[in-house]
Design a protein around this motif. Structure first.
Motif: not given
Lengths: 390, 477
Positions: B434-435, B444-451, B475-476
């Motif tokens: 969730e965080a 902070e779009t670059k966290v999409r890679n982690a997802l 979903f996002l």
């Protein structure tokens, strides 16, 4: 006698000692190859065995077949009770062997049959495989058959002749036919004046007698002059020595054959092995052959000999357009108690043309019949018609 | 000091890539046990006759065609006589009077630009054996394996003038002959050897100086050093009179870095050449000539241009691919299956090369069924399997020559393209992170890679990447 033979029954043949037979020493009459044991068969030995003939043994020859009548063999010469040279193969077929398969190089087999009163047939160059034949003059030497009569010669020749893929100079014809008899009636026979003149009176008488016999069977016989005979002798000698010198160079004492005990370096090994291993006539052939192939002499000697051969080829075609065969002496005399190098050279006068040109030759009744390439049947038919004339 | 120029001509001996020897059926492979590849014919036993290996003539013709020579349609063999224990019949069968190829040349490129090096002739001949010294018994033994292995000798005109040109010329021959599979040209295995003929003359002079010949050079380093040494020796002789130059054969000593005189012209053997009566002249008719000409591969430069124009490859990719015939063959074969030149090039230059490096093999040794590589490229491009799975299949094809489709099925490598399952995985990951989702929504779009990575992990690496991205967006965004 120095030959090995176990005559069992009619059908046994022997090989002259220039033709390889698996696991049986093959010396070519030379000390150089005294202990040489070949690893496999010559093509002719294979064909004979496949056809059901028993190979009884090897027959002594003069060193590499260069000589007059086998007199230079390391194992000794054969002589008759009068001290004249006799050719071992001729002796054997007279005493009952079906035939001896032999290499015809420098006329020895032809002379042997002529003087011994037996039959020798040298077929056209390229019709019998030379695979497994101790090589000397590869462009000319040919395997032939030595027999007591024409019929046996035809029989054996039919077995050994035919294409062999292992010999690059073997002609493409799969099988040859020698038995059809075309007779001699109406055939034109020429006697070269040049050959006749050089023969002794006994030999001349033999030629005359054969000419009469041929005429009585309906052939026309006449004298002819053919200048090429003279030059063919020198050209043949140059070619024969050059090619033989090259082929004999493989006997160096390194791999097989005679090796000297007296050496400390490779040059001495070569020189002493060859000096000890070869006889005088073979050495002469090597020296003369080296000379005519050397840089300074190649074009004036060897290359010229090749040109002479080509020139003779076309004049021969003219001669054979007029005549069906040549009737000629094989030797000048009818007996030889001994022979030196000079005699050998002189006597090749009668055989050089056919040797050099690869022409078929049949020796019968002490004389020779020479035809154009592939005219074996004409020669054999003529020979049959005069068989028995002595 | 006067300025000198160097005049160099090369005689390059090249072992032909035939399976059997030139006149008998013995094998030719390098490294066989001593005297294993021998028979009575190549041992010089009497009565054995040479039977011409047709392939030798064809490779000889190819060498001539590749180097712009005229092919003699009537060509003959001659005997060259000399005594040496490694020459069992005491004559070498070679071509003296009518060699198979004459009057050609190749273009080389050096720092000074382009230049054509003339080729006087190419002839076919047989190799000699090898002498081995046995220190234990202090005797010299002979190994006849190499006897009668077919060679061609390429004789250049004296058109070379520097080490750089010599190296460029040898490289050029090597590239051409390897590409057409005429020879593997491995100097280290002796399948390419070189005699260097060298003289010097005042710059601008047209007369040739005294020539020396260095025989049997078998590495580029040795050739380079030997040329430099000889040039210096010649100049010293002319300028300072250190010695009188004579026409001679010299031996290069790789350890001492010096050349030594072996024999002068006066001592040279008389080889007594004459036509070999056992080998009938070879006549090359139009049909045979054309069939050999047609079998020549497209040459590297032409191929390179075509790869750039037809397949839109980059200059550097095209260069690397066309440096090796094996790479070209695999590339072209694979493209015909995948229909994707760029992807295929990437797979060869990336994955295939890295496998070759691991196995310590050269590009020429790339041995893989091109159609299988083509299918792997296509499977990945179509999203049927993911790139990592593709690598796994490639390695299996390399090692066990497996069938790519069957292998994927067997190992369950098919990419996950079931929307439902991917949705489930995406939901699961988003719920557990969730965080991160909040961070993403805050820009902070670059966290999409982690997802994305988490989802892929959830799908055990088999998810179709494009589909995962789509569902993530749903979903996002």
């Amino acid at each position: 006698m120095k030959y090995i033979t176990t005559i069992n029954e009619k059908g046994n043949v022997a090989l002259e000692d220039t033709i390889l037979y698996k696991n049986i020493p093959c010396s070519a009459g030379s000390k150089m190859l005294e202990k040489f044991i070949p690893l496999h068969n010559s093509e002719v030995a294979d064909r004979l065995e496949k056809a059901g003939y028993v190979i009884s043994g090897k027959v002594n020859v003069g060193e590499f077949g260069f000589d007059l009548l086998g007199e230079t063999s390391h194992f000794g010469a054969e002589k008759d009770e009068n001290g004249n040279l006799v050719f071992p193969s001729s002796l054997l077929v007279k005493s009952g062997l079906k035939g001896v398969i032999a290499t015809e190089l420098n006329g020895a087999s032809l002379r042997g049959a002529a003087l011994g009163g037996t039959v020798f047939v040298k077929p056209t160059y390229g019709t019998v495989s030379r695979y497994g034949v101790i090589p000397c003059a590869c462009s000319s030497e040919q395997v032939g058959v030595h027999t007591a009569d024409v019929e046996s010669a035809v029989e054996l020749l039919s077995v050994i002749a035919g294409h062999d893929g292992k010999d690059g100079t073997s002609l493409p014809t799969e099988k040859y036919e020698y038995s059809s008899d075309c007779g001699v009636s109406g055939k034109k026979v020429c006697i070269p004046q040049e050959y006749y003149e050089k023969a002794s009176s006994e030999m001349k008488a033999k030629i005359d007698k054969t000419a009469e016999a041929l005429k009585s069977k309906g052939a026309e016989v006449e004298f002819v002059s053919f200048a090429q005979f003279e030059v063919s002798q020198s050209a043949w000698f140059i070619m024969m020595c050059a090619e033989s010198c090259n082929n004999l160079s493989r006997y160096d004492g390194v791999k097989y054959g005679h090796r000297t005990d007296k050496y400390t370096d490779i040059d001495q090994l070569y020189t002493n092995s060859r000096t000890e291993g070869f006889g005088l006539l073979a050495k002469s052939v090597i020296l003369y052959g080296s000379d005519v192939l050397s840089k300074n002499r190649y074009f004036s000697a060897y290359d010229k000999a090749l040109k002479v051969r080509r020139a003779i080829r076309s004049s021969l075609d003219e001669l054979f357009a007029k005549y069906d065969m040549i009737l000629a002496p094989v030797t000048s005399a009818t007996q030889y108690p001994s022979a030196d190098i000079k005699t050998v050279y002189e006597e090749t006068y009668f055989t050089s043309l056919a040797s050099m040109m690869g022409l078929p030759t049949v020796v019968i009744s002490g004389v020779q019949l020479i035809g154009n390439s592939f005219w074996e049947n004409k020669l054999l038919s003529a020979a049959k018609s005069i068989e028995g004339v002595e | 000091m006067m300025k000198y120029e160097t005049v160099i001509g090369l005689e390059v001996h090249i072992e032909l890539a035939t399976k059997s020897k030139i006149f008998c059926t013995c094998g030719t492979e390098f490294g066989a046990g001593q005297n294993n590849n021998v028979c009575p014919a190549c041992c010089g036993m009497p009565g054995m006759l040479p039977v011409m290996n047709k392939k030798v003539v064809e490779l000889g013709m190819m060498a001539g065609m590749l180097t712009n020579c005229r092919i003699n349609r009537y060509t003959t063999f001659d005997k060259k006589s000399y005594y040496y224990p490694d020459l069992p019949s005491s004559y070498q069968t070679t071509q003296w009077f009518a060699p198979i190829c004459v009057d050609g040349g190749v273009e080389i490129e050096t720092s000074k630009g382009k230049k054509v090096v003339g080729i006087k002739q190419i002839h076919m001949e047989e190799d000699a054996g090898k002498l081995v010294h046995d220190d234990w018994t202090d005797t010299t033994l002979v190994d006849f394996n190499r006897t009668s292995v077919p060679l061609i000798e390429i004789v250049s005109r004296p058109d070379l003038s520097s080490v750089e040109e010599v190296v460029a010329y040898l490289d050029k021959l090597k590239t051409l002959l390897r590409f057409a599979r005429v020879s593997d040209c491995k100097m280290e295995e002796g399948s390419m050897r070189c005699d260097v003929n060298l003289s010097i003359r005042p710059e601008g002079s047209t007369e040739l100086g005294v020539r020396t010949e260095m025989k049997n050079m078998n590495s580029i380093t040795a050739i380079s050093k030997a040329i430099e040494y000889e040039v210096a020796r010649h100049i010293d002789a002319l300028e300072r009179g250190t010695e009188v130059l004579i026409q001679e054969t010299r031996r290069w000593d790789d350890v001492k870095n010096k050349s030594f005189g072996m024999r002068s012209k006066e001592m040279a053997a008389d080889y007594r050449y004459f036509p070999d009566p056992n080998l009938v002249p070879i006549i090359i008719d139009d049909e045979w000539y054309d069939s050999v000409k047609d079998s020549l591969p497209e040459l590297p430069e032409v191929k390179k241009e075509r790869y750039i124009n037809e397949f839109a490859l980059s200059e550097s990719d095209a260069s690397i691919l066309t440096s090796s015939r094996a790479l070209c063959d695999v590339f072209e074969g694979a493209v015909s299956v995948s229909g994707l030149p760029k992807d295929t090039a990437n797979w060869i230059l990336g994955e295939c090369m890295s496998i070759l490096r691991q196995k310590k093999l050269s590009a020429d040794e790339l041995s893989i069924d091109p159609s299988k590589l083509g299918r792997i490229v296509k499977l990945v491009a179509d999203g049927k399997i993911v790139r990592n799975a593709g690598k796994q299949v490639l390695s299996a094809v390399f090692n066990q020559d497996v069938d790519p489709d069957e292998y994927c099925k067997e190992k369950g490598l098919d990419a996950q393209s079931d929307t439902g399952e991917i949705e489930l995985a995406v939901k699961k990951v988003l719920d557990a992170n969730e965080a991160t989702v909040i961070k993403y929504k805050n820009g902070e779009t670059k966290v999409r890679n982690a997802l994305f990575g988490q989802v892929m992990k959830e799908l055990k690496g088999k998810g179709d990447p494009a589909m995962i991205q789509n569902i993530l967006s749903k979903f996002l965004d």
